[in-house]
Design a protein around this motif. Structure first.
Motif: not given
Length: 330
Positions: A22-28, A42-46, A210-218, A223-228
């Motif tokens: 939530y903190l990451s999404a708020k920042t992004a 989604y695209a990075i995860s895919a 920093m924004t890209w770091a937040q996107l990659v983390y999300l 995303g990927l780890f949590a979905f799996l």
């Protein structure tokens, strides 16, 4: 017992990661439009997920059921994320993490895979304790006026409960490989958000590190780890138990907010966190005992219907983690 503890640990890790999301999404979303954040996530995860599937050699083919289930779950997961992301953009990260925890109450009402027959009333008492914990946490945030973001988070809680229950239902009597299922989900999500985000995709080129770091983390962790991890774990337990463990998410959201953000931990917040942990583990113990009892003495109709008493385990072996991240739990 060791497998049960490992499953619990994976679900707890999902709660920790989502608590930080939530903190990451708020920042992004403060730096980019919401739909651009969702598409990039989604695209990075895919891309990462398809790379993992390709690395598995002969196991790259999808079954028809994996494609159908992945497409359906991709839509429901996208609905959860769009509600959550718009919600967190219009409320505080703390409120978002707290309100979404109402999923723990809604999921047992939808879950039909935790065993045949109703869960004991004590399970709902444990869930009620978690609701009381949320009440303490929300009162601590002075949530007196409901904002549009809070309403969106309530909707997200309802949709997420349906999504978690659906994962369990689609897994009963079937083999769903988490990696392949997640690949379909992320592709579906990327397709759904591409057109709405297209007009603003140029903002990504001007985003800072920093924004890209937040996107990659999300994308890779939230995303990927949590979905799996969620798909893998729900196949080895019930959706109700999974929801209770992941119901510790607001506790981690508060802890991360205190550790990394500007929030402070007051007496009410500490009390709410304590009640949440107590309710989660109480409910987990009740559900485990109920599921064990049903497995030992299944209802008469289960013998004739051929319904499986437990979700079927995936046959794809250990899930491969994203590069640079150990996923030893699976």
């Amino acid at each position: 017992m060791r497998d049960a503890r490992r499953t619990d640990l994976v679900l707890l890790l999902v709660a920790i990661v989502w608590g930080s999301s939530y903190l990451s999404a708020k920042t992004a979303t403060a730096a980019l439009p919401v739909l651009v954040v969702l598409f990039a996530r989604y695209a990075i995860s895919a891309i990462a997920c398809l790379a993992l599937v390709a690395s598995r050699g002969t196991s790259r083919r999808w079954t028809p059921h994996e494609l159908r289930a992945g497409a359906l779950l991709g839509v429901t997961q996208a609905a959860v994320l769009v509600l959550e992301t718009y919600g967190v953009a219009h409320t505080s990260a703390a409120n978002a993490g707290l309100i979404i925890s109402l999923t723990i109450v809604l999921t047992p009402l939808l879950d039909r895979t935790g065993g045949h027959g109703r869960l004991p009333l004590t399970f709902f008492a444990a869930a009620g304790l978690c609701v009381l914990a949320v009440a303490f946490l929300l009162s601590d945030t002075r949530l007196h006026t409901v904002r549009i973001g809070d309403l969106l988070m309530l909707a997200a809680a309802a949709v997420r409960a349906g999504h978690v229950a659906l994962v369990g239902r689609l897994s009963v009597g079937r083999t769903l490989r988490p990696l392949h299922l997640t690949a379909v989900q992320t592709l579906v999500g990327s397709a759904l958000f591409l057109a709405p985000a297209a007009a603003n995709l140029g903002t990504l080129a001007h985003s800072d590190a920093m924004t890209w770091a937040q996107l990659v983390y999300l994308a890779l962790f939230c995303g990927l780890f949590a979905f799996l991890a969620q798909t893998w774990a729900v196949q080895r337990t019930s959706a109700s138990r999974a929801s209770l463990l992941m119901g510790t998410e607001p506790v981690w959201a508060v802890a991360i907010g205190v550790g990394l953000g500007d929030e402070r931990l007051t007496v009410l917040a500490a009390l709410g966190a304590t009640l949440m942990i107590a309710g989660t583990y109480w409910g987990q113990a009740i559900e485990r005992a109920h599921r064990t009892l049903i497995a030992a003495d299944p209802p008469h109709d289960a013998h004739h219907s051929g319904a499986a008493a437990e979700p079927v385990h995936a046959q794809d072996g250990p899930v491969v983690a994203p590069p640079g991240h150990k996923l030893t739990k699976t």
